[in-house]
Design a protein around this motif. Structure first.
Motif, PDB file in Angstrom:
ATOM      1  N   PHE A  30       0.955  -1.155  -0.345  1.00  0.00           N
ATOM      2  CA  PHE A  30       0.186   0.223  -0.234  1.00  0.00           C
ATOM      3  C   PHE A  30       0.822   1.706   0.261  1.00  0.00           C
ATOM      4  O   PHE A  30       2.310   1.044   0.074  1.00  0.00           O
ATOM      5  CB  PHE A  30      -0.798  -0.267   1.321  1.00  0.00           C
ATOM      6  N   ASP A  31       0.528   2.112  -0.767  1.00  0.00           N
ATOM      7  CA  ASP A  31       0.893   3.419  -0.826  1.00  0.00           C
ATOM      8  C   ASP A  31       0.863   4.798   0.902  1.00  0.00           C
ATOM      9  O   ASP A  31       1.632   4.593   1.464  1.00  0.00           O
ATOM     10  CB  ASP A  31       0.504   4.933  -1.449  1.00  0.00           C
ATOM     11  N   GLU A  32      -0.101   4.376   1.402  1.00  0.00           N
ATOM     12  CA  GLU A  32      -0.610   4.116   3.002  1.00  0.00           C
ATOM     13  C   GLU A  32      -1.020   4.087   3.496  1.00  0.00           C
ATOM     14  O   GLU A  32      -2.077   3.355   3.162  1.00  0.00           O
ATOM     15  CB  GLU A  32      -0.363   6.316   2.359  1.00  0.00           C
ATOM     16  N   GLU A  33      -0.840   4.963   5.154  1.00  0.00           N
ATOM     17  CA  GLU A  33      -1.362   3.858   5.971  1.00  0.00           C
ATOM     18  C   GLU A  33      -2.239   5.352   6.458  1.00  0.00           C
ATOM     19  O   GLU A  33      -1.228   5.897   7.063  1.00  0.00           O
ATOM     20  CB  GLU A  33      -0.588   2.911   6.761  1.00  0.00           C
ATOM     21  N   ALA A  34      -3.527   5.545   7.127  1.00  0.00           N
ATOM     22  CA  ALA A  34      -4.171   6.251   8.086  1.00  0.00           C
ATOM     23  C   ALA A  34      -5.170   5.165   8.950  1.00  0.00           C
ATOM     24  O   ALA A  34      -6.164   4.783   8.679  1.00  0.00           O
ATOM     25  CB  ALA A  34      -5.009   6.968   7.060  1.00  0.00           C
ATOM     26  N   THR A  35      -5.065   5.448   9.927  1.00  0.00           N
ATOM     27  CA  THR A  35      -5.436   5.959  11.437  1.00  0.00           C
ATOM     28  C   THR A  35      -6.066   6.557  12.278  1.00  0.00           C
ATOM     29  O   THR A  35      -6.079   7.442  12.325  1.00  0.00           O
ATOM     30  CB  THR A  35      -5.126   5.008  12.359  1.00  0.00           C
ATOM     31  N   ALA A  36      -7.482   6.603  11.823  1.00  0.00           N
ATOM     32  CA  ALA A  36      -8.827   7.846  12.589  1.00  0.00           C
ATOM     33  C   ALA A  36      -9.786   7.124  12.784  1.00  0.00           C
ATOM     34  O   ALA A  36      -9.919   5.709  11.794  1.00  0.00           O
ATOM     35  CB  ALA A  36      -8.643   8.971  11.332  1.00  0.00           C
ATOM     36  N   SER A  69      -4.210   2.768   1.204  1.00  0.00           N
ATOM     37  CA  SER A  69      -4.089   3.851   0.308  1.00  0.00           C
ATOM     38  C   SER A  69      -3.593   3.241  -0.443  1.00  0.00           C
ATOM     39  O   SER A  69      -2.024   2.574  -0.969  1.00  0.00           O
ATOM     40  CB  SER A  69      -4.034   5.018   0.410  1.00  0.00           C
ATOM     41  N   PHE A  70      -4.170   2.430  -2.246  1.00  0.00           N
ATOM     42  CA  PHE A  70      -3.576   1.615  -3.112  1.00  0.00           C
ATOM     43  C   PHE A  70      -3.865   2.740  -4.353  1.00  0.00           C
ATOM     44  O   PHE A  70      -5.120   2.997  -4.724  1.00  0.00           O
ATOM     45  CB  PHE A  70      -4.126   0.441  -3.713  1.00  0.00           C
ATOM     46  N   GLY A  71      -2.553   3.504  -4.868  1.00  0.00           N
ATOM     47  CA  GLY A  71      -2.677   4.201  -5.670  1.00  0.00           C
ATOM     48  C   GLY A  71      -3.700   5.724  -5.765  1.00  0.00           C
ATOM     49  O   GLY A  71      -4.937   6.092  -6.941  1.00  0.00           O
ATOM     50  N   GLY A  72      -4.649   5.763  -4.673  1.00  0.00           N
ATOM     51  CA  GLY A  72      -5.409   6.807  -4.416  1.00  0.00           C
ATOM     52  C   GLY A  72      -6.918   6.255  -3.635  1.00  0.00           C
ATOM     53  O   GLY A  72      -8.207   6.620  -3.653  1.00  0.00           O
ATOM     54  N   CYS A  73      -6.938   4.581  -4.251  1.00  0.00           N
ATOM     55  CA  CYS A  73      -8.091   3.582  -3.564  1.00  0.00           C
ATOM     56  C   CYS A  73      -7.718   3.984  -1.899  1.00  0.00           C
ATOM     57  O   CYS A  73      -7.118   2.632  -1.990  1.00  0.00           O
ATOM     58  CB  CYS A  73      -7.800   2.887  -4.207  1.00  0.00           C
ATOM     59  N   TRP A  74      -8.626   3.826  -1.270  1.00  0.00           N
ATOM     60  CA  TRP A  74      -8.794   4.064   0.743  1.00  0.00           C
ATOM     61  C   TRP A  74      -9.315   2.769   0.673  1.00  0.00           C
ATOM     62  O   TRP A  74     -10.317   2.643   0.042  1.00  0.00           O
ATOM     63  CB  TRP A  74      -8.848   4.336   0.866  1.00  0.00           C
ATOM     64  N   THR A  75      -8.396   1.741   1.012  1.00  0.00           N
ATOM     65  CA  THR A  75      -9.901   0.566   1.993  1.00  0.00           C
ATOM     66  C   THR A  75      -9.664   0.058   2.773  1.00  0.00           C
ATOM     67  O   THR A  75      -8.365   0.250   3.290  1.00  0.00           O
ATOM     68  CB  THR A  75      -9.541  -1.277   0.478  1.00  0.00           C
ATOM     69  N   ASP A  76      -9.748  -1.015   3.888  1.00  0.00           N
ATOM     70  CA  ASP A  76      -9.721  -1.467   5.257  1.00  0.00           C
ATOM     71  C   ASP A  76      -8.618  -2.655   4.802  1.00  0.00           C
ATOM     72  O   ASP A  76      -8.651  -3.757   5.429  1.00  0.00           O
ATOM     73  CB  ASP A  76     -10.568  -1.179   5.728  1.00  0.00           C
ATOM     74  N   ASP A  77      -8.464  -3.076   4.173  1.00  0.00           N
ATOM     75  CA  ASP A  77      -8.202  -4.486   3.182  1.00  0.00           C
ATOM     76  C   ASP A  77      -6.688  -3.878   2.913  1.00  0.00           C
ATOM     77  O   ASP A  77      -6.538  -3.166   2.658  1.00  0.00           O
ATOM     78  CB  ASP A  77      -8.582  -5.355   2.259  1.00  0.00           C
ATOM     79  N   ILE A  78      -5.674  -4.432   3.915  1.00  0.00           N
ATOM     80  CA  ILE A  78      -4.544  -4.475   3.410  1.00  0.00           C
ATOM     81  C   ILE A  78      -3.956  -4.759   2.467  1.00  0.00           C
ATOM     82  O   ILE A  78      -2.778  -4.493   2.186  1.00  0.00           O
ATOM     83  CB  ILE A  78      -3.754  -5.320   4.720  1.00  0.00           C
ATOM     84  N   VAL A  82     -10.462  -4.529  -2.857  1.00  0.00           N
ATOM     85  CA  VAL A  82     -11.597  -4.202  -3.528  1.00  0.00           C
ATOM     86  C   VAL A  82     -10.955  -2.769  -4.616  1.00  0.00           C
ATOM     87  O   VAL A  82     -11.641  -1.827  -5.460  1.00  0.00           O
ATOM     88  CB  VAL A  82     -12.253  -2.901  -2.362  1.00  0.00           C
ATOM     89  N   CYS A  83      -9.660  -2.207  -4.197  1.00  0.00           N
ATOM     90  CA  CYS A  83      -8.883  -1.262  -5.293  1.00  0.00           C
ATOM     91  C   CYS A  83      -8.302  -1.865  -6.548  1.00  0.00           C
ATOM     92  O   CYS A  83      -8.027  -3.212  -6.753  1.00  0.00           O
ATOM     93  CB  CYS A  83      -8.023  -1.029  -4.051  1.00  0.00           C
TER      94      CYS A  83
END
Length: 83
Positions: A30-36, A69-78, A82-83
């Motif tokens: 993944f490109d980024e990881e965000a927790t919120a 984030s996978f190329g701007g597609c955000w998912t909870d699947d590491i 779904v991206c």
């Protein structure tokens, strides 16, 4: 980040939302990881209204959820399923 809100009595209240973003250096991951919270992800444009309602009803709106984030597609699947 702090937000000011008004409730029914018209008084101004405040809330703090903590957002953590980590950049992943692993190739092919993944490109980024965000927790919120869902509200934090929605405010940061990682979730649209449909995603906000979906994740919020599945996980609750207050607990922290990690999205990837996978190329701007955000998912909870590491794995980016779904991206």
């Amino acid at each position: 980040m702090a937000y000011s809100v008004s409730d029914n009595d018209g008084a101004s209240d405040s809330a703090t939302i903590t957002i953590t973003i980590t950049v992943n250096a692993a190739a092919g991951g993944f490109d980024e990881e965000a927790t919120a919270t869902c509200t934090g992800h929605y405010s940061a444009s990682r979730l649209d209204v449909t995603g906000y309602l979906s994740y919020g009803s599945a996980n609750g709106y207050s607990p922290s959820v990690t999205l990837y984030s996978f190329g701007g597609c955000w998912t909870d699947d590491i794995n980016g399923g779904v991206c």
